[in-house]
Design an enzyme around this catalytic site. Structure first.
Site, mmCIF file in Angstrom:
data_model
loop_
_atom_site.group_PDB
_atom_site.id
_atom_site.type_symbol
_atom_site.label_atom_id
_atom_site.label_comp_id
_atom_site.label_asym_id
_atom_site.label_seq_id
_atom_site.Cartn_x
_atom_site.Cartn_y
_atom_site.Cartn_z
ATOM 1 N N GLU A 149 -111.233 -54.874 74.871
ATOM 2 C CA GLU A 149 -110.894 -54.029 76.017
ATOM 3 C C GLU A 149 -112.088 -53.864 76.936
ATOM 4 O O GLU A 149 -111.936 -53.866 78.173
ATOM 5 C CB GLU A 149 -110.410 -52.672 75.534
ATOM 6 C CG GLU A 149 -109.042 -52.716 74.879
ATOM 7 C CD GLU A 149 -108.551 -51.349 74.459
ATOM 8 O OE1 GLU A 149 -107.316 -51.181 74.346
ATOM 9 O OE2 GLU A 149 -109.381 -50.450 74.237
ATOM 10 N N ASP A 200 -108.894 -50.804 78.901
ATOM 11 C CA ASP A 200 -107.627 -50.361 78.323
ATOM 12 C C ASP A 200 -106.591 -50.129 79.417
ATOM 13 O O ASP A 200 -105.425 -50.521 79.289
ATOM 14 C CB ASP A 200 -107.861 -49.086 77.522
ATOM 15 C CG ASP A 200 -106.565 -48.485 76.990
ATOM 16 O OD1 ASP A 200 -105.866 -49.155 76.219
ATOM 17 O OD2 ASP A 200 -106.250 -47.340 77.367
#
Length: 245
Positions: A135, A64
């Protein structure tokens, strides 16, 4: 081709898995275990140490941050005369869970994700499955290949060919408004509340939860309070099936 990559591709016990990864990603991984973990949901993970499972959650956290950094740099250069608010909004659109879910499915990552098959009966629990794996994969690539490689991989293999930035610019994705409207329509109360950050987290980071009738339905974290609220609203929308994922 480096010797390690030749071994992984043709001689290793995981060579079939490595070839599948190469077809999907366009490169041969070095540390195959990182990629296996990136596609392993917590529902099928096992405990490894002090409450930590060998799931993709830690890699998701790392990915992320890396994804956000690459997208922020891209937008900063692409829009030299836009303010911070616009850039933040555009970044949120690109890295939104709904968008990452679609990218993950489009790129075929869903073929590699390991999760408890019983989740199929509960679509609301699958809302972020693909995006989380996306992610986590970025986190795995970063640890395996470094930032420069990951940045190039994201830009040339994923963002430029699969993300229509001009279209996103004119697309309205106000998750907070959608959530509020949904709650009003269904007679529910929505409250956005700031909560304490995890221990060791930067004090400048805002952690916001979206409470629906007192129940936490979404958590958003960002250095900008409004952005954190939007992220919390997006997660709540996914959980409540207010938006398509």
């Amino acid at each position: 081709m480096p010797i390690a990559e030749v071994y992984n591709l043709y001689l290793s016990p995981n060579r079939r898995y490595v070839r599948k990864l190469k077809n999907l990603l366009g490169f041969v991984p070095n540390n195959v275990r990182l990629y296996q973990m990136a596609f392993r949901h917590k529902s099928v993970a096992v405990l490894i140490k002090e409450g930590v499972k060998n799931s993709n959650e830690r890699l998701e956290f790392l990915g992320d941050a890396v994804l956000g950094s690459v997208v922020a740099e891209l937008l900063f250069k692409l829009y030299p005369y836009k303010d911070e608010g616009f850039l933040t909004e555009m970044r949120s659109k690109i890295v939104s869970r709904a968008n990452l879910n679609q990218l993950s499915r489009k790129l075929g990552f869903n073929e590699l994700i390991e999760f408890d098959a019983r989740m199929i009966s509960y679509p609301n629990k699958q809302g972020s499955l693909l995006g989380d794996a996306f992610e986590a994969l970025i986190g795995a690539v970063y640890l395996d290949k470094g930032y420069a490689f990951t940045r190039e991989f994201l830009l040339t293999r994923i963002i430029k060919p699969h993300v229509d930035i001009p279209m996103l610019e004119v697309t309205e994705t106000n998750f907070k408004s959608r959530l509020i409207e949904w709650c009003q329509h269904n007679g529910k109360e929505v409250v956005f509340q700031q909560v304490e950050n995890p221990e060791g987290e930067s004090p400048k980071m805002f952690s916001i939860v979206a409470l629906i009738d007192g129940e936490q339905c979404g958590l958003g974290r960002d250095f900008n309070k409004k952005s954190a609220e939007k992220l919390a609203a997006e997660k709540a929308c996914e959980r409540l099936q207010v938006i398509a994922v």
